[in-house]
Design an enzyme around this catalytic site. Structure first.
Site, short mmCIF file in Angstrom:
data_model
loop_
_atom_site.label_atom_id
_atom_site.label_comp_id
_atom_site.label_asym_id
_atom_site.label_seq_id
_atom_site.Cartn_x
_atom_site.Cartn_y
_atom_site.Cartn_z
N CYS A 119 0.82 -1.23 0.00
CA CYS A 119 0.00 0.00 0.00
C CYS A 119 0.84 1.27 0.00
CB CYS A 119 -0.94 0.00 1.19
SG CYS A 119 -2.16 -1.32 1.12
N HIS A 256 -3.10 7.64 2.06
CA HIS A 256 -3.54 6.32 1.57
C HIS A 256 -4.94 6.06 2.13
CE1 HIS A 256 -3.90 2.17 0.70
NE2 HIS A 256 -3.66 1.75 1.92
N ASN A 286 -10.04 0.35 -0.42
CA ASN A 286 -8.58 0.40 -0.36
C ASN A 286 -8.01 -0.19 -1.65
OD1 ASN A 286 -5.86 -0.01 0.13
ND2 ASN A 286 -6.13 -0.90 2.16
O1 UT7 Z 1 -3.81 -0.66 3.49
C1 UT7 Z 1 -3.00 -1.46 4.29
C2 UT7 Z 1 -3.23 -1.21 5.69
N1 UT7 Z 1 -4.45 -1.84 6.13
C3 UT7 Z 1 -5.18 -1.20 7.00
O2 UT7 Z 1 -4.88 -0.08 7.33
C4 UT7 Z 1 -6.33 -1.91 7.65
C5 UT7 Z 1 -6.26 -1.66 9.12
N2 UT7 Z 1 -7.33 -2.25 9.88
C6 UT7 Z 1 -8.62 -1.84 9.80
O3 UT7 Z 1 -8.95 -1.00 8.99
C7 UT7 Z 1 -9.62 -2.41 10.76
O4 UT7 Z 1 -8.93 -3.12 11.76
C8 UT7 Z 1 -10.67 -3.31 10.09
C9 UT7 Z 1 -11.62 -2.47 9.27
C10 UT7 Z 1 -10.01 -4.36 9.24
C11 UT7 Z 1 -11.51 -4.03 11.17
O5 UT7 Z 1 -12.07 -3.06 12.05
P1 UT7 Z 1 -11.96 -3.28 13.62
O6 UT7 Z 1 -12.72 -2.19 14.23
O7 UT7 Z 1 -10.50 -3.37 13.94
O8 UT7 Z 1 -12.74 -4.63 13.83
P2 UT7 Z 1 -12.20 -6.01 14.42
O9 UT7 Z 1 -11.24 -6.65 13.51
O10 UT7 Z 1 -11.78 -5.75 15.82
O11 UT7 Z 1 -13.54 -6.86 14.42
C12 UT7 Z 1 -14.66 -6.49 15.22
C13 UT7 Z 1 -15.76 -7.50 15.00
C14 UT7 Z 1 -15.31 -8.95 15.09
O12 UT7 Z 1 -16.31 -9.67 15.73
P3 UT7 Z 1 -16.15 -10.08 17.29
O13 UT7 Z 1 -14.89 -10.90 17.34
O14 UT7 Z 1 -16.02 -8.78 18.01
O15 UT7 Z 1 -17.40 -10.83 17.57
C15 UT7 Z 1 -15.25 -9.37 13.65
O16 UT7 Z 1 -15.46 -10.75 13.47
O17 UT7 Z 1 -16.31 -7.32 13.67
C16 UT7 Z 1 -16.38 -8.59 13.03
N3 UT7 Z 1 -16.22 -8.40 11.61
C17 UT7 Z 1 -17.24 -8.16 10.77
N4 UT7 Z 1 -18.56 -8.04 10.96
C18 UT7 Z 1 -19.32 -7.77 9.90
C19 UT7 Z 1 -15.05 -8.40 10.90
N5 UT7 Z 1 -15.32 -8.16 9.61
C20 UT7 Z 1 -16.65 -8.00 9.50
C21 UT7 Z 1 -17.52 -7.73 8.43
N6 UT7 Z 1 -18.84 -7.61 8.67
N7 UT7 Z 1 -17.07 -7.55 7.16
#
Ligand code: UT7
Length: 329
Positions: A119, A256, A286
């Site tokens: 990225c 980004h 992204n």
């Molecule tokens: O470009 C390269 C760099 N990449 C990035 O910058 C990405 C960085 N990370 C992020 O943007 C975020 O961490 C994400 C958008 C990927 C995830 O957001 P988050 O607020 O960190 O959520 P999380 O991973 O802590 O997940 C929270 C909950 C989980 O459920 P439980 O374990 O709390 O029950 C996930 O299973 O959300 C759930 N979840 C979803 N629910 C509905 C994960 N993906 C989804 C989804 N739809 N697509």
């Protein structure tokens, strides 16, 4: 009498971009994985993304963007002597995507190569092209960020497949004499970093010398998120320090586009006004190395970015890699 040595600057002369025709909304994704529009918008700010059509390759997207940038610059392919494509999704393991774009646009001289920093690829490619141009070895560069990340996604993994999109953006840089002051047009400074200890947090589980397959993207999103704000604000602080500028001097912040929350938190930490942030993650998702040139192209074509303005770009991605560049447009 000693003549003062002119300072070469890499000045943006043209910009272009290209998005595949097919637009996929969050509602479309609700039909294939267990997700909701509400979750995606709340957690990422993404509402839709573009996905390459069957047989549509990274080099084709890049070629469209390159032609648009050349037209914007009022130049022909023969006027370019350096072509860099930042991509992690090449058409082939080799030859490079860059040489395919070179052939497609009819550029038969100079050098063309790919650069892989995930990225952060566009920031790394801009910094690399800048070093060539200010050394005097090359005169005009096409710097392209182009990706078909849809081909790397595990479409059964809701934690990653909703985040990414495809697209390409290109910039024409031209070496011009400046005074060495921050009032010069061009790339004023760039700051690149990487730390390979973070591999496991964001990687693709395949490759020619490991599995012999393309593999799928794997990400520990929460861990990436935790590092992102600190890393990108560090390299932006380096850019301010190197040029004696501050967040208040910025006209535009073009980060980004991975996650709206990372962007807002980074701007907030450095005191960059929200009115100066260019956001496209809502429409593009992204697009990895393509996200910054796509966002620059949007803000240039809608009249926000104007000649002489100060523009900060930054990115962070797999590796980890991260970097910034400060540009007087
Ligand atoms: O470009 C390269 C760099 N990449 C990035 O910058 C990405 C960085 N990370 C992020 O943007 C975020 O961490 C994400 C958008 C990927 C995830 O957001 P988050 O607020 O960190 O959520 P999380 O991973 O802590 O997940 C929270 C909950 C989980 O459920 P439980 O374990 O709390 O029950 C996930 O299973 O959300 C759930 N979840 C979803 N629910 C509905 C994960 N993906 C989804 C989804 N739809 N697509």
């Amino acid at each position: 009498m000693t003549a003062s040595k002119p300072t070469l600057r890499s000045v943006v002369r043209g910009i272009g971009s290209y998005l595949p025709a097919r637009r996929v909304t969050n509602a479309d994704l609700e039909k294939i994985v267990d997700t909701t529009d509400d979750w995606i918008v709340q957690r990422t700010g993404i509402r839709s993304r573009h996905i390459a059509g069957e047989g549509e390759t990274t080099s084709q997207l890049a070629t469209h963007a390159a032609r648009a940038a050349l037209e914007d610059a009022g130049l022909q392919a023969a006027d370019i002597d350096l072509l860099i494509v930042a991509t992690s999704t090449p058409d082939y393991t080799f030859p490079s995507t860059a040489t395919q774009v070179q052939a497609a646009i009819g550029m038969n001289n100079g050098a063309a190569f790919d650069l892989q920093a995930v990225c952060s690829g566009f920031v790394f490619a801009m910094a690399t092209a800048d070093k060539f141009l200010v050394s005097g070895s090359h005169r005009r560069a096409l710097v392209i960020g182009a990706e078909t990340f849809s081909r790397l996604l595990d479409w059964t993994d809701r934690t990653t497949c909703v985040l990414f999109g495809d697209g390409a953006g290109a910039v024409v840089l031209e070496a011009r004499e400046g005074t060495g002051a921050t009032s010069d047009r061009g790339i004023l400074t760039s700051h690149l970093r990487s730390d390979g200890r973070h591999r496991e947090k964001l990687y693709v589980d395949g490759g020619p010398s490991s599995t012999g397959t393309v593999g799928h993207l794997r990400m520990a999103g929460r861990d990436v998120f935790r590092h992102a704000v600190g890393m990108v604000t560090d390299v932006m602080t380096d850019a301010f320090a190197a040029t004696g500028t501050t967040a208040e001097d910025l006209d535009w912040f073009v980060p980004h586009q991975a996650n709206r929350r990372i962007i807002d938190a980074s701007a907030d930490k450095l005191g960059i006004a929200s009115s100066k942030i260019v956001i496209t993650v809502d429409q593009h998702g992204n697009t990895s190395a393509a996200s910054i040139p796509l966002a620059l192209a949007v803000a240039k074509s809608d009249g926000r970015i104007k000649e002489g303005q100060l523009v900060m770009i930054e990115a962070m991605g797999g590796g980890f890699t991260w970097g910034s560049a400060l540009i007087r447009w």
